[in-house]
Design a protein around this motif. Structure first.
Motif, PDB file in Angstrom:
ATOM      1  N   ASP A   1      -3.675  38.866  17.491  1.00  0.00           N
ATOM      2  CA  ASP A   1      -4.832  37.961  17.394  1.00  0.00           C
ATOM      3  C   ASP A   1      -5.807  38.422  16.316  1.00  0.00           C
ATOM      4  O   ASP A   1      -6.335  37.600  15.560  1.00  0.00           O
ATOM      5  CB  ASP A   1      -5.562  37.858  18.735  1.00  0.00           C
ATOM      6  CG  ASP A   1      -4.797  37.041  19.761  1.00  0.00           C
ATOM      7  OD1 ASP A   1      -3.886  36.278  19.367  1.00  0.00           O
ATOM      8  OD2 ASP A   1      -5.116  37.154  20.951  1.00  0.00           O
ATOM      9  N   GLU A   2      -6.070  39.733  16.246  1.00  0.00           N
ATOM     10  CA  GLU A   2      -6.977  40.249  15.219  1.00  0.00           C
ATOM     11  C   GLU A   2      -6.412  40.005  13.821  1.00  0.00           C
ATOM     12  O   GLU A   2      -7.142  39.592  12.913  1.00  0.00           O
ATOM     13  CB  GLU A   2      -7.218  41.746  15.420  1.00  0.00           C
ATOM     14  CG  GLU A   2      -8.070  42.065  16.626  1.00  0.00           C
ATOM     15  CD  GLU A   2      -8.106  43.535  16.957  1.00  0.00           C
ATOM     16  OE1 GLU A   2      -9.203  44.032  17.275  1.00  0.00           O
ATOM     17  OE2 GLU A   2      -7.053  44.203  16.902  1.00  0.00           O
ATOM     18  N   LEU A   3      -5.125  40.246  13.648  1.00  0.00           N
ATOM     19  CA  LEU A   3      -4.494  40.026  12.345  1.00  0.00           C
ATOM     20  C   LEU A   3      -4.485  38.547  11.998  1.00  0.00           C
ATOM     21  O   LEU A   3      -4.775  38.170  10.853  1.00  0.00           O
ATOM     22  CB  LEU A   3      -3.083  40.602  12.325  1.00  0.00           C
ATOM     23  CG  LEU A   3      -2.327  40.473  11.019  1.00  0.00           C
ATOM     24  CD1 LEU A   3      -3.077  41.134   9.859  1.00  0.00           C
ATOM     25  CD2 LEU A   3      -0.927  41.061  11.151  1.00  0.00           C
ATOM     26  N   THR A   4      -4.165  37.704  12.956  1.00  0.00           N
ATOM     27  CA  THR A   4      -4.170  36.257  12.721  1.00  0.00           C
ATOM     28  C   THR A   4      -5.551  35.789  12.280  1.00  0.00           C
ATOM     29  O   THR A   4      -5.689  35.050  11.302  1.00  0.00           O
ATOM     30  CB  THR A   4      -3.734  35.497  13.986  1.00  0.00           C
ATOM     31  OG1 THR A   4      -2.391  35.873  14.310  1.00  0.00           O
ATOM     32  CG2 THR A   4      -3.812  33.997  13.793  1.00  0.00           C
ATOM     33  N   THR A   5      -6.586  36.235  12.986  1.00  0.00           N
ATOM     34  CA  THR A   5      -7.963  35.865  12.632  1.00  0.00           C
ATOM     35  C   THR A   5      -8.287  36.321  11.219  1.00  0.00           C
ATOM     36  O   THR A   5      -8.860  35.564  10.423  1.00  0.00           O
ATOM     37  CB  THR A   5      -8.955  36.482  13.638  1.00  0.00           C
ATOM     38  OG1 THR A   5      -8.667  35.963  14.939  1.00  0.00           O
ATOM     39  CG2 THR A   5     -10.387  36.161  13.256  1.00  0.00           C
ATOM     40  N   CYS A   6      -7.911  37.540  10.895  1.00  0.00           N
ATOM     41  CA  CYS A   6      -8.159  38.084   9.559  1.00  0.00           C
ATOM     42  C   CYS A   6      -7.493  37.221   8.490  1.00  0.00           C
ATOM     43  O   CYS A   6      -8.136  36.796   7.530  1.00  0.00           O
ATOM     44  CB  CYS A   6      -7.635  39.518   9.504  1.00  0.00           C
ATOM     45  SG  CYS A   6      -7.659  40.247   7.863  1.00  0.00           S
TER      46      CYS A   6
ATOM     47  N   PHE B   1      -7.428  33.070   4.038  1.00  0.00           N
ATOM     48  CA  PHE B   1      -6.794  31.916   3.411  1.00  0.00           C
ATOM     49  C   PHE B   1      -7.449  30.600   3.814  1.00  0.00           C
ATOM     50  O   PHE B   1      -6.854  29.549   3.704  1.00  0.00           O
ATOM     51  CB  PHE B   1      -5.304  31.898   3.733  1.00  0.00           C
ATOM     52  CG  PHE B   1      -4.550  33.044   3.131  1.00  0.00           C
ATOM     53  CD1 PHE B   1      -4.418  33.161   1.762  1.00  0.00           C
ATOM     54  CD2 PHE B   1      -3.978  34.012   3.937  1.00  0.00           C
ATOM     55  CE1 PHE B   1      -3.725  34.218   1.202  1.00  0.00           C
ATOM     56  CE2 PHE B   1      -3.280  35.068   3.386  1.00  0.00           C
ATOM     57  CZ  PHE B   1      -3.153  35.177   2.016  1.00  0.00           C
ATOM     58  N   ASP B   2      -8.669  30.648   4.230  1.00  0.00           N
ATOM     59  CA  ASP B   2      -9.417  29.505   4.731  1.00  0.00           C
ATOM     60  C   ASP B   2      -9.826  28.544   3.616  1.00  0.00           C
ATOM     61  O   ASP B   2     -10.991  28.442   3.269  1.00  0.00           O
ATOM     62  CB  ASP B   2     -10.639  30.035   5.481  1.00  0.00           C
ATOM     63  CG  ASP B   2     -11.563  28.945   5.970  1.00  0.00           C
ATOM     64  OD1 ASP B   2     -11.211  27.756   5.896  1.00  0.00           O
ATOM     65  OD2 ASP B   2     -12.657  29.287   6.421  1.00  0.00           O
TER      66      ASP B   2
ATOM     67  N   MET C   1     -12.860  42.896   9.147  1.00  0.00           N
ATOM     68  CA  MET C   1     -13.486  43.949   9.954  1.00  0.00           C
ATOM     69  C   MET C   1     -13.251  43.634  11.425  1.00  0.00           C
ATOM     70  O   MET C   1     -13.586  42.554  11.901  1.00  0.00           O
ATOM     71  CB  MET C   1     -14.976  44.031   9.665  1.00  0.00           C
ATOM     72  CG  MET C   1     -15.289  44.601   8.310  1.00  0.00           C
ATOM     73  SD  MET C   1     -14.637  46.258   8.028  1.00  0.00           S
ATOM     74  CE  MET C   1     -15.571  47.190   9.218  1.00  0.00           C
ATOM     75  N   GLN C   2     -12.651  44.571  12.122  1.00  0.00           N
ATOM     76  CA  GLN C   2     -12.402  44.362  13.537  1.00  0.00           C
ATOM     77  C   GLN C   2     -13.726  44.198  14.257  1.00  0.00           C
ATOM     78  O   GLN C   2     -14.707  44.841  13.952  1.00  0.00           O
ATOM     79  CB  GLN C   2     -11.626  45.537  14.119  1.00  0.00           C
ATOM     80  CG  GLN C   2     -10.188  45.539  13.640  1.00  0.00           C
ATOM     81  CD  GLN C   2      -9.461  46.773  14.075  1.00  0.00           C
ATOM     82  OE1 GLN C   2      -9.839  47.857  13.731  1.00  0.00           O
ATOM     83  NE2 GLN C   2      -8.394  46.564  14.818  1.00  0.00           N
TER      84      GLN C   2
END
Length: 157
Positions: A126-131, A136-137, A152-153
């Motif tokens: 989930d953290e990696l996906t959010t990052c 790429f937004d 940043m976590q």
């Protein structure tokens, strides 16, 4: 078929180069990135990174700080020597403490690299996906704002 259960593929499949000497970590990052629609190339050493960059330039590099043959710092220095590779956005990852990651990230910035984030291992899918989704937004990635710290976590909490 229920449209709410469908994943919409990204307009452009970004290519991510994952550099880590641990195969399980590379595979984990690749699986997460591919699940959200990105292409992933894996490398376990600076030699493999150099060979891959001759073939194609990725849109993002996820780089481990510590590797056996040459570490992430050596890779940062290598990337900084070429104006083309110096502009590729980089996320540093490491199992070391945040201070070590911050030092490496600052060194990369001093070398003129596009250091956009850092993540301490272990991190969740989930953290990696959010990052990756923040990165790429909808932006033209090569023109990414250097001041953005997308990974940043805890930033999403």
């Amino acid at each position: 078929m229920d449209a709410s259960n469908q994943t919409v593929p990204p307009v452009h499949r970004h290519q991510i180069l994952v550099v880590d000497d641990e195969p399980d970590v590379r595979t984990f990052i690749a699986d997460v990135a591919e699940d959200i629609g990105h292409d992933v190339i894996q490398a376990s050493s600076l030699t493999e990174v150099a060979a891959q960059l001759k073939i194609s330039l990725p849109d993002l590099i996820v780089l481990d700080l510590v590797m056996p043959d040459r570490d992430g710092i050596n890779c940062l220095e290598f990337l900084a020597r070429d104006e083309v590779t110096a502009h590729i956005p980089i996320i540093m990852i490491s199992g070391f403490d945040k201070d070590m990651l911050s030092i490496a990230r600052n060194l990369g910035a001093v070398l003129g690299l596009n250091m956009i984030g850092e993540m301490n291992k272990p991190f969740s899918a989930d953290e990696l996906t959010t990052c990756l989704m923040r990165i790429f937004d909808g932006r033209t990635f090569r023109d990414h704002d250097r001041s953005v710290d997308a990974c940043m976590q805890g930033a999403a909490k």
